[in-house]
Enzyme design. Structure first.
Site, PDB file in Angstrom:
ATOM      1  N   ASP A 258       0.903  -1.108  -0.095  1.00 45.95           N
ATOM      2  CA  ASP A 258       0.068  -0.156   0.102  1.00 45.95           C
ATOM      3  C   ASP A 258       0.977   1.391  -0.002  1.00 45.95           C
ATOM      4  O   ASP A 258       0.527   2.515   0.336  1.00 45.95           O
ATOM      5  CB  ASP A 258      -1.126   0.051   1.258  1.00 45.95           C
ATOM      6  CG  ASP A 258      -1.694  -1.163   1.389  1.00 45.95           C
ATOM      7  OD1 ASP A 258      -2.357  -1.544   0.236  1.00 45.95           O
ATOM      8  OD2 ASP A 258      -2.075  -1.724   2.473  1.00 45.95           O
TER       9      ASP A 258
ATOM     10  N   LYS B 190       2.281   2.034  -5.117  1.00 42.35           N
ATOM     11  CA  LYS B 190       3.001   1.654  -6.177  1.00 42.35           C
ATOM     12  C   LYS B 190       2.154   1.959  -7.544  1.00 42.35           C
ATOM     13  O   LYS B 190       2.585   2.438  -8.548  1.00 42.35           O
ATOM     14  CB  LYS B 190       3.208   0.163  -6.061  1.00 42.35           C
ATOM     15  CG  LYS B 190       4.139  -0.266  -4.942  1.00 42.35           C
ATOM     16  CD  LYS B 190       4.139  -1.721  -4.877  1.00 42.35           C
ATOM     17  CE  LYS B 190       2.859  -2.214  -4.586  1.00 42.35           C
ATOM     18  NZ  LYS B 190       2.466  -2.144  -3.057  1.00 42.35           N
TER      19      LYS B 190
ATOM     20  N   GLY C 279      -4.169  -4.253  -4.179  1.00 39.22           N
ATOM     21  CA  GLY C 279      -5.091  -3.487  -4.642  1.00 39.22           C
ATOM     22  C   GLY C 279      -4.406  -2.061  -5.044  1.00 39.22           C
ATOM     23  O   GLY C 279      -3.971  -1.526  -4.103  1.00 39.22           O
ATOM     24  N   HIS C 280      -4.202  -1.849  -6.505  1.00 34.18           N
ATOM     25  CA  HIS C 280      -3.471  -0.781  -6.769  1.00 34.18           C
ATOM     26  C   HIS C 280      -4.326   0.454  -7.101  1.00 34.18           C
ATOM     27  O   HIS C 280      -5.560   0.458  -8.039  1.00 34.18           O
ATOM     28  CB  HIS C 280      -2.682  -1.142  -8.083  1.00 34.18           C
ATOM     29  CG  HIS C 280      -1.499  -2.069  -7.490  1.00 34.18           C
ATOM     30  ND1 HIS C 280      -0.915  -3.075  -8.393  1.00 34.18           N
ATOM     31  CD2 HIS C 280      -1.172  -2.526  -6.452  1.00 34.18           C
ATOM     32  CE1 HIS C 280      -0.269  -3.747  -7.845  1.00 34.18           C
ATOM     33  NE2 HIS C 280      -0.186  -3.527  -6.493  1.00 34.18           N
TER      34      HIS C 280
ATOM     35  N   GLN D 174       1.969  -6.008  -3.227  1.00 32.90           N
ATOM     36  CA  GLN D 174       2.256  -6.099  -1.652  1.00 32.90           C
ATOM     37  C   GLN D 174       3.743  -5.443  -1.542  1.00 32.90           C
ATOM     38  O   GLN D 174       4.314  -4.541  -2.347  1.00 32.90           O
ATOM     39  CB  GLN D 174       2.257  -7.325  -0.943  1.00 32.90           C
ATOM     40  CG  GLN D 174       0.781  -7.765  -1.044  1.00 32.90           C
ATOM     41  CD  GLN D 174       0.445  -8.724  -2.083  1.00 32.90           C
ATOM     42  OE1 GLN D 174       1.109  -9.401  -2.609  1.00 32.90           O
ATOM     43  NE2 GLN D 174      -0.805  -8.902  -2.258  1.00 32.90           N
TER      44      GLN D 174
HETATM   45  P1  GDP Z   1      -0.541   0.154  -3.956  1.00 34.00           P
HETATM   46  O1  GDP Z   1      -0.783  -1.182  -3.534  1.00 34.00           O
HETATM   47  O2  GDP Z   1       0.854   0.416  -3.463  1.00 34.00           O
HETATM   48  O3  GDP Z   1      -0.663   0.599  -5.250  1.00 34.00           O
HETATM   49  O4  GDP Z   1      -1.140   1.322  -2.681  1.00 34.00           O
HETATM   50  P2  GDP Z   1      -2.565   1.537  -2.755  1.00 34.00           P
HETATM   51  O5  GDP Z   1      -3.086   2.009  -3.811  1.00 34.00           O
HETATM   52  O6  GDP Z   1      -3.294   0.438  -2.126  1.00 34.00           O
HETATM   53  O7  GDP Z   1      -2.497   2.689  -1.410  1.00 34.00           O
HETATM   54  C1  GDP Z   1      -2.212   3.969  -1.896  1.00 34.00           C
HETATM   55  C2  GDP Z   1      -3.145   4.720  -1.710  1.00 34.00           C
HETATM   56  O8  GDP Z   1      -2.568   6.230  -1.535  1.00 34.00           O
HETATM   57  C3  GDP Z   1      -4.206   5.085  -2.811  1.00 34.00           C
HETATM   58  O9  GDP Z   1      -5.549   5.487  -2.508  1.00 34.00           O
HETATM   59  C4  GDP Z   1      -3.459   6.218  -3.793  1.00 34.00           C
HETATM   60  O10 GDP Z   1      -4.153   6.819  -4.446  1.00 34.00           O
HETATM   61  C5  GDP Z   1      -2.809   7.186  -2.574  1.00 34.00           C
HETATM   62  N1  GDP Z   1      -1.834   7.742  -2.973  1.00 34.00           N
HETATM   63  C6  GDP Z   1      -0.565   7.437  -3.548  1.00 34.00           C
HETATM   64  N2  GDP Z   1       0.255   8.431  -3.633  1.00 34.00           N
HETATM   65  C7  GDP Z   1      -0.288   9.453  -2.685  1.00 34.00           C
HETATM   66  C8  GDP Z   1       0.259  10.775  -2.365  1.00 34.00           C
HETATM   67  O11 GDP Z   1       1.496  11.190  -2.420  1.00 34.00           O
HETATM   68  N3  GDP Z   1      -0.429  11.343  -1.385  1.00 34.00           N
HETATM   69  C9  GDP Z   1      -1.971  10.951  -0.934  1.00 34.00           C
HETATM   70  N4  GDP Z   1      -2.583  11.601  -0.301  1.00 34.00           N
HETATM   71  N5  GDP Z   1      -2.575   9.723  -1.595  1.00 34.00           N
HETATM   72  C10 GDP Z   1      -1.668   8.978  -2.084  1.00 34.00           C
END
Ligand code: GDP
Length: 409
Positions: free
Chosen positions: A13, A16, A40-41, A210
């Site tokens: 999370d 990515k 979940g991206h 992950q």
């Molecule tokens: P992933 O699994 O690594 O892709 O991460 P997720 O999508 O589960 O969680 C990342 C969350 O953080 C998502 O809701 C993104 O829209 C949000 N996000 C990513 N970068 C940023 C940021 O710089 N600031 C904020 N406020 N949200 C972000």
């Protein structure tokens, strides 16, 4: 240009999806190499949110999408995502490796069953059947994508196995029929396809699911996922030469989160933790569960950077730190009165680790803009570059695609 792997350096999370989307333009294809629909991206464009569990995040940039043999594939979840794409008037250009392990309804049932057996020691899995599906693969009791398409796998042994401990097994017939429709015409050899793209002078982007600390072997076992999450797995998970891994970009949040059980030395309980959770919308993209929240952990980050051969870093969610008055970074652990900054050594006793913090200048109230980093943010970035010996090439300060700052070419 070399291939690039984007890997999460914490417990997942890290953001990515947004970083993959940001970089996808430069690549011919975007490839999933590990995990399953427990990932979940999330990508936000113009206020609209897209969440992908299986489909590589490069879809929004209309890239070739590939799902490699290291992925545990739930065809019906994939079908849902393909349907969403179709509803948007699009069509994904998708190749699925014929050797992908499939997740059948049996493995999902087994996931829930095992979590129940664990009682209060439940791992907090997403119950998507990912761990059981890899386990059944190791037992040679689950079909691969190509087996289902070609009708070359006999499920009798698996059914007999499941019947020994699970009641009310679902009829697999409808699942087989539906899944075959999803996979038909889309299966092939992903490794060969990547090598052909590379040989034609085109690079690909490997999208990790992950994070490093959830790796089945190198993470905080047993509170880990059922797959390898490290970039080192790219060649094995795809069937390409080791030399094709290319560069590794690590993604880390400016604080830390973790979903489910397991040791979390920098966890923040109370008001500040709640504030970060709310402001950072720290609720699982797959399950909606609240994520546990903590300060940035340099000990874990150093481990992840070293193990994965990370060559550059993307730091996300700096904007969330502007909402809280304090700012700390964990620089070591104290375990039974002894201090260590070696994560591998701390790992067996991580539950007893007390964080040793360094107070950093707070970001509270500072305005983060795309083209300049205010003092405290710049300070954090430089501190990390010094400590981790890698450049922070990208800083993310908002969920929108546009709220991203590139620091180095
Ligand atoms: P992933 O699994 O690594 O892709 O991460 P997720 O999508 O589960 O969680 C990342 C969350 O953080 C998502 O809701 C993104 O829209 C949000 N996000 C990513 N970068 C940023 C940021 O710089 N600031 C904020 N406020 N949200 C972000």
């Amino acid at each position: 240009m070399r291939n690039l792997c984007i890997v999460g350096l914490q417990w997942g999370d890290e953001g990515k999806g947004k970083i993959v989307d940001f970089y996808a333009d430069r690549f011919e294809g975007v490839v999933r190499y590990n995990g399953g629909s427990n990932a979940g991206h999330t990508i936000v464009i113009g206020g609209r949110m897209f969440v992908f569990h299986l489909l590589p995040s490069g879809y929004l940039k209309k890239k070739k999408l590939l799902i490699g043999p290291g992925v545990a594939l739930d065809p019906l979840t994939l079908d849902g995502e393909l349907q969403l794409v179709r509803n948007e008037g699009g069509e994904a250009d998708l190749l699925i490796d014929e050797r992908c392990t499939l997740v059948t309804p049996f493995e999902k049932q087994m996931d829930a069953f095992i979590e129940t057996l664990r009682g209060e020691n439940a791992l907090g899995t997403t119950k998507r059947g990912i761990g059981p599906s890899y386990a059944m693969r190791a037992l040679r009791l689950t079909p691969r994508a190509g087996d289902l398409v070609n009708g070359t796998f006999d499920m009798d042994a698996a059914i007999s196995f499941y019947k020994t401990f699970m009641k009310d097994l679902p009829d697999l017939g409808p699942w087989k029929e539906e899944s075959r429709k999803v996979l038909a015409g889309r299966t092939g050899n992903v490794g060969e396809s990547i090598m052909a793209m590379n040989e034609a002078g085109h690079s690909v982007l490997f999208e990790g699911a992950q994070g490093v600390l959830l790796d089945l072997v190198y993470g905080t076992y047993p509170y880990v996922t059922g797959a390898h999450t490290i970039a080192n797995y790219v060649p094995a998970g795809l069937g390409i030469p080791n030399t094709s891994l290319g560069d590794v970009m690590g993604v880390a949040k400016a604080y830390t989160t973790r979903v489910g059980g397991g040791p979390f030395p920098t966890e923040i309980l109370g008001e500040t933790g709640e504030k970060i959770r709310t402001e950072g919308k720290e609720y699982g993209a797959t399950t909606g569960r609240p994520r546990r929240v903590g300060w940035l952990d340099l000990v874990g980050l150093k481990y992840a950077v070293r193990l994965n051969g990370v060559s550059e870093l993307a730091l996300t969610k700096l904007d969330i730190l502007a909402k809280v008055k304090e700012m700390k970074v964990c620089i070591a652990y104290s375990i039974d009165g002894e201090e260590t900054s070696n994560f591998s050594r701390a790992l067996p006793k991580l539950a007893a680790a007390k964080p040793v913090y360094m107070d950093m200048p707070s970001f509270f109230g500072v305005e983060l803009r795309e083209h300049q980093l205010p003092g405290p943010a710049q300070n954090l970035v430089e501190f990390l570059e010094n400590e981790l010996k890698v450049k922070v090439t990208l800083v993310s300060m908002g969920e929108e695609r546009s709220a991203t700052m590139k620091r180095h070419a």
